[in-house]
Scaffold this motif. Structure first.
Motif, mmCIF file in Angstrom:
data_model
loop_
_atom_site.group_PDB
_atom_site.id
_atom_site.type_symbol
_atom_site.label_atom_id
_atom_site.label_comp_id
_atom_site.label_asym_id
_atom_site.label_seq_id
_atom_site.Cartn_x
_atom_site.Cartn_y
_atom_site.Cartn_z
ATOM 1 N N PRO A 154 10.271 8.881 10.500
ATOM 2 C CA PRO A 154 11.343 9.860 10.330
ATOM 3 C C PRO A 154 12.633 9.514 11.075
ATOM 4 O O PRO A 154 13.680 10.063 10.757
ATOM 5 C CB PRO A 154 10.738 11.165 10.871
ATOM 6 C CG PRO A 154 9.601 10.750 11.723
ATOM 7 C CD PRO A 154 9.095 9.462 11.175
ATOM 8 N N TRP A 155 12.550 8.621 12.084
ATOM 9 C CA TRP A 155 13.757 8.273 12.835
ATOM 10 C C TRP A 155 14.527 7.136 12.177
ATOM 11 O O TRP A 155 15.597 6.773 12.619
ATOM 12 C CB TRP A 155 13.410 7.890 14.280
ATOM 13 C CG TRP A 155 12.357 6.837 14.369
ATOM 14 C CD1 TRP A 155 12.563 5.483 14.395
ATOM 15 C CD2 TRP A 155 10.942 7.032 14.442
ATOM 16 N NE1 TRP A 155 11.356 4.831 14.474
ATOM 17 C CE2 TRP A 155 10.352 5.744 14.511
ATOM 18 C CE3 TRP A 155 10.127 8.161 14.467
ATOM 19 C CZ2 TRP A 155 8.969 5.566 14.589
ATOM 20 C CZ3 TRP A 155 8.770 7.966 14.543
ATOM 21 C CH2 TRP A 155 8.199 6.697 14.600
ATOM 22 N N LEU A 159 11.606 -2.233 7.571
ATOM 23 C CA LEU A 159 10.470 -2.338 8.498
ATOM 24 C C LEU A 159 9.509 -3.421 8.021
ATOM 25 O O LEU A 159 8.977 -4.195 8.819
ATOM 26 C CB LEU A 159 9.735 -0.993 8.591
ATOM 27 C CG LEU A 159 8.482 -0.990 9.460
ATOM 28 C CD1 LEU A 159 8.865 -1.022 10.934
ATOM 29 C CD2 LEU A 159 7.609 0.219 9.167
ATOM 30 N N ALA A 160 9.319 -3.496 6.710
ATOM 31 C CA ALA A 160 8.375 -4.470 6.146
ATOM 32 C C ALA A 160 8.835 -5.907 6.384
ATOM 33 O O ALA A 160 8.034 -6.833 6.300
ATOM 34 C CB ALA A 160 8.182 -4.209 4.655
ATOM 35 N N LEU A 175 18.254 10.095 6.081
ATOM 36 C CA LEU A 175 17.018 10.139 6.855
ATOM 37 C C LEU A 175 15.924 10.764 5.984
ATOM 38 O O LEU A 175 16.222 11.589 5.120
ATOM 39 C CB LEU A 175 17.208 10.978 8.118
ATOM 40 C CG LEU A 175 18.020 10.317 9.235
ATOM 41 C CD1 LEU A 175 18.367 11.322 10.324
ATOM 42 C CD2 LEU A 175 17.266 9.141 9.832
ATOM 43 N N GLU A 198 10.586 -6.618 9.246
ATOM 44 C CA GLU A 198 10.710 -6.789 10.695
ATOM 45 C C GLU A 198 9.378 -7.099 11.356
ATOM 46 O O GLU A 198 9.346 -7.697 12.426
ATOM 47 C CB GLU A 198 11.285 -5.501 11.322
ATOM 48 C CG GLU A 198 12.731 -5.254 10.977
ATOM 49 C CD GLU A 198 13.168 -3.863 11.426
ATOM 50 O OE1 GLU A 198 12.501 -3.270 12.292
ATOM 51 O OE2 GLU A 198 14.176 -3.377 10.898
ATOM 52 N N VAL A 199 8.287 -6.640 10.774
ATOM 53 C CA VAL A 199 6.998 -6.801 11.441
ATOM 54 C C VAL A 199 6.065 -7.691 10.619
ATOM 55 O O VAL A 199 6.264 -7.897 9.417
ATOM 56 C CB VAL A 199 6.305 -5.428 11.681
ATOM 57 C CG1 VAL A 199 7.194 -4.510 12.482
ATOM 58 C CG2 VAL A 199 5.918 -4.784 10.369
ATOM 59 N N GLY A 200 5.070 -8.241 11.307
ATOM 60 C CA GLY A 200 4.015 -8.998 10.616
ATOM 61 C C GLY A 200 4.438 -10.350 10.092
ATOM 62 O O GLY A 200 3.779 -10.909 9.228
ATOM 63 N N ARG A 201 5.517 -10.886 10.597
ATOM 64 C CA ARG A 201 6.023 -12.225 10.210
ATOM 65 C C ARG A 201 5.975 -12.456 8.694
ATOM 66 O O ARG A 201 5.349 -13.399 8.236
ATOM 67 C CB ARG A 201 5.222 -13.318 10.931
ATOM 68 C CG ARG A 201 5.680 -13.531 12.362
ATOM 69 C CD ARG A 201 4.642 -14.241 13.176
ATOM 70 N NE ARG A 201 3.514 -13.392 13.456
ATOM 71 C CZ ARG A 201 2.261 -13.649 13.131
ATOM 72 N NH1 ARG A 201 1.948 -14.742 12.513
ATOM 73 N NH2 ARG A 201 1.297 -12.808 13.437
ATOM 74 N N PHE A 220 0.848 -1.192 0.000
ATOM 75 C CA PHE A 220 0.000 0.000 0.000
ATOM 76 C C PHE A 220 0.880 1.237 0.000
ATOM 77 O O PHE A 220 1.818 1.333 0.777
ATOM 78 C CB PHE A 220 -0.903 0.005 1.248
ATOM 79 C CG PHE A 220 -2.145 0.847 1.091
ATOM 80 C CD1 PHE A 220 -3.382 0.262 0.930
ATOM 81 C CD2 PHE A 220 -2.067 2.234 1.102
ATOM 82 C CE1 PHE A 220 -4.532 1.028 0.782
ATOM 83 C CE2 PHE A 220 -3.217 3.009 0.954
ATOM 84 C CZ PHE A 220 -4.451 2.400 0.791
ATOM 85 N N PHE A 279 0.564 5.341 0.461
ATOM 86 C CA PHE A 279 -0.361 6.374 0.916
ATOM 87 C C PHE A 279 -0.077 7.699 0.202
ATOM 88 O O PHE A 279 0.949 7.877 -0.431
ATOM 89 C CB PHE A 279 -0.223 6.567 2.429
ATOM 90 C CG PHE A 279 -0.569 5.335 3.214
ATOM 91 C CD1 PHE A 279 -1.843 5.159 3.707
ATOM 92 C CD2 PHE A 279 0.370 4.346 3.447
ATOM 93 C CE1 PHE A 279 -2.180 4.026 4.431
ATOM 94 C CE2 PHE A 279 0.050 3.206 4.161
ATOM 95 C CZ PHE A 279 -1.224 3.053 4.656
ATOM 96 N N ARG A 289 9.265 0.091 -0.134
ATOM 97 C CA ARG A 289 8.770 -0.610 1.058
ATOM 98 C C ARG A 289 7.531 -1.440 0.719
ATOM 99 O O ARG A 289 7.377 -2.565 1.202
ATOM 100 C CB ARG A 289 8.434 0.414 2.140
ATOM 101 C CG ARG A 289 7.923 -0.214 3.427
ATOM 102 C CD ARG A 289 7.581 0.833 4.456
ATOM 103 N NE ARG A 289 6.557 1.750 3.960
ATOM 104 C CZ ARG A 289 6.297 2.938 4.481
ATOM 105 N NH1 ARG A 289 6.986 3.370 5.516
ATOM 106 N NH2 ARG A 289 5.356 3.708 3.975
ATOM 107 N N THR A 302 4.502 8.482 4.408
ATOM 108 C CA THR A 302 4.376 7.762 5.681
ATOM 109 C C THR A 302 5.640 6.975 6.010
ATOM 110 O O THR A 302 5.586 5.790 6.329
ATOM 111 C CB THR A 302 3.144 6.821 5.667
ATOM 112 O OG1 THR A 302 2.053 7.489 5.055
ATOM 113 C CG2 THR A 302 2.733 6.444 7.064
#
Lengths: 259, 251
Positions: free
Chosen positions: A94-95, A104-105, A137, A107-110, A85, A87, A153, A91
């Motif tokens: 920022p850190w 991130l994609a 950054l 690392e999360v949601g298995r 997705f 947006f 991502r 999104t």
């Protein structure tokens, strides 16, 4: 795969309730999209085009009807991480650096449990032309670059369906044109199905294999414009007469829809 | 204008500001012939700061330890409470008003109660310093953990992230600017808490020294103690700012 359609929606209705007021965002929307299609959704504001996208991403509950993404319900497809997705706003967190935002994609949601990613985050950033800015950054990037990171991502784990909600709406026209070209290249390289919401007639005609025109009050599908015959001989130049004719045709369809 | 010129002017004006106040103070004391036991000149206070340095340092450490321990205790409890509140609306609705009520009790009224409960050692001072840090950090941390945008939550949902993943990767980083704003406040109020605790009953510490110097009309020593106290608070404040610069490079 047995399922010939990437997306199949039948009689979808969506109703929002705000302060006791019912608002019918979508009424009996039916749509079938072939696997590998690039479809643009366009329509006047309030026609529910973003809502339709959110139904597919399982971000909005449906009041009626049935939606299938490669045979799965949106909730199943989301849990299996088959969706990407983008947006309106990139999104990005920022850190996190550019590369960490794409990771991130992973690392999360298995996501790893589903299948190993065909392309690494580094390769995806290379694909969107940001291979040299991995450690920047988000605050150091232009709006166009941030959207490229968001696209990279969204492509992690080879989503079967890429949903894009006016991702280039806030960009200047030159940047938007360039990102349109890049998106077409990415679509051709990845073969993913894309549903793309836009306000821009030119963008819809330039990107889409097909344009779906929606009407408001309640949100519904007004017309479908098949661009594949016009694009059979390759892309469509923005300055060509065919492009101008199709944009004109789309404009009158939108006028009928009440834009 | 060059950058170094700007930097020099950045330092120059605050220094000038302080010096002008010291000069004014000195002038008032000398011109009005204020007796030294009422108010010393800044020079007398600074001279005492040098002469009585061993005594001041000896009383500096207990206060520093109490303030630091109170800072750590109060802020840790505030952060944990905020996490519980954000997770459970029920608990928040039951206990947030309690926290507000405790915050309305003046710390000077609370201090004797805590001394009665915890005795005359360091513990009541640590608890008072912790209490004074607690509320601002609690309020800021709740706001910080909830300062998450709808698109960010939708992104996490599309990525099928669990609640725990959303907490660590989204809510906690989002809360850090709010947390540091609270820690800046707490870094100076924790010293106030420790000193107030020492007023009620203590044999050493800067608060005890303030009481002794006042009762003995040793105003130069009293003023020198004030300098040391504010030096301690500035030290904590500087440490928080330095940590913030390292952690919050992105904002």
């Amino acid at each position: 795969m047995a399922e010939p359609f990437a997306v199949r929606m039948a009689g979808i209705g969506v109703v929002f309730e705000r302060d006791g007021q019912r608002f019918e965002a979508l009424r009996t929307v039916s749509l079938e999209l072939a696997a590998g299609a690039f479809v643009c959704l366009i329509g006047p504001s309030g026609c529910g085009k973003s809502t339709l996208l959110r139904v597919l991403a399982d971000l909005v509950p449906i009041a009626g009807g049935e939606a299938r993404i490669l045979g799965q319900t949106p909730a199943e497809a989301r849990a299996a991480r088959r969706l990407g997705f983008c947006f309106q706003d990139a999104t990005l967190l920022p850190w996190r650096t550019v590369i960490a935002n794409v990771r991130l994609a992973l690392e999360v949601g298995r996501p790893a449990a589903a299948r190993p990613p065909r392309r690494s985050p580094e390769e995806l950033l290379e694909l969107v032309g940001l291979g040299a800015r991995l450690d920047a950054l988000p605050g150091e990037l232009s709006g166009g670059m941030r959207q490229r990171v968001a696209i990279a991502r969204a492509l992690v784990g080879d989503p079967a369906l890429l949903l894009m909600d006016e991702p280039f709406g806030a960009l200047d026209e030159l940047t938007r044109d360039r990102l349109n070209d890049e998106l077409l290249r990415i679509w051709q390289e990845t073969g993913t199905t894309i549903v793309f919401v836009t306000h821009s007639l030119g963008e819809a005609v330039y990107l889409g294999q097909e344009v779906v025109v929606m009407a408001a009050g309640p949100g519904r599908i007004h017309a479908r414009l098949d661009l594949r015959p016009a694009k059979a001989e390759g892309g469509l130049g923005r300055d060509s007469a065919t492009f101008a004719a199709l944009t004109g045709e789309l404009r009158s369809l939108l006028a009928e829809a009440g834009a | 204008m060059t950058r170094s010129g700007d930097a020099a002017r950045g330092w120059l004006l605050p220094v000038l500001g302080f010096v002008s106040i010291l000069v004014l103070w000195h002038a008032v004391v000398v011109l009005l012939q204020v007796p030294e036991f009422v108010a010393p000149t800044p020079l007398a206070a600074l001279r005492t700061l040098g002469d009585r340095w061993p005594l001041l340092l000896q009383n500096f450490w207990p206060t520093a330890v109490e303030a630091l321990a109170g800072f750590l205790l109060g802020n840790t409890l505030a952060v944990l409470t905020a996490v519980v509140f954000v997770h459970s609306r029920l608990v928040e609705r039951a206990y947030f008003p309690v926290a507000v009520f405790f915050n309305t009790i003046p710390v000077l009224a609370l201090a004797p109660i805590l001394v009665l409960i915890f005795g005359l050692g360091m513990l009541p001072k640590i608890v008072i310093a912790a209490v004074i840090c607690f509320f601002p950090t609690l309020v800021n941390m709740i706001r910080g953990l909830e300062a998450v945008g709808r698109p960010e939550l939708e992104l996490m949902r599309v990525l099928n992230a669990s609640r725990l993943e959303i907490f660590w990767r989204l809510r906690v980083p989002r809360s850090l600017p709010f947390l540091f704003a609270a820690l800046r406040i707490a870094s100076t109020t924790c010293v106030v808490g420790a000193i107030v605790g020492e007023w009620i009953g203590a044999n050493n510490g800067l608060g005890a020294l303030i009481i002794q110097a006042t009762f003995n009309y040793q105003s130069p020593l009293l003023y020198a103690t004030l300098f040391v106290s504010s030096g301690l608070a500035l030290l904590f404040f500087g440490a928080v700012v330095a940590l913030e610069k390292r952690v919050l490079r992105w904002s």
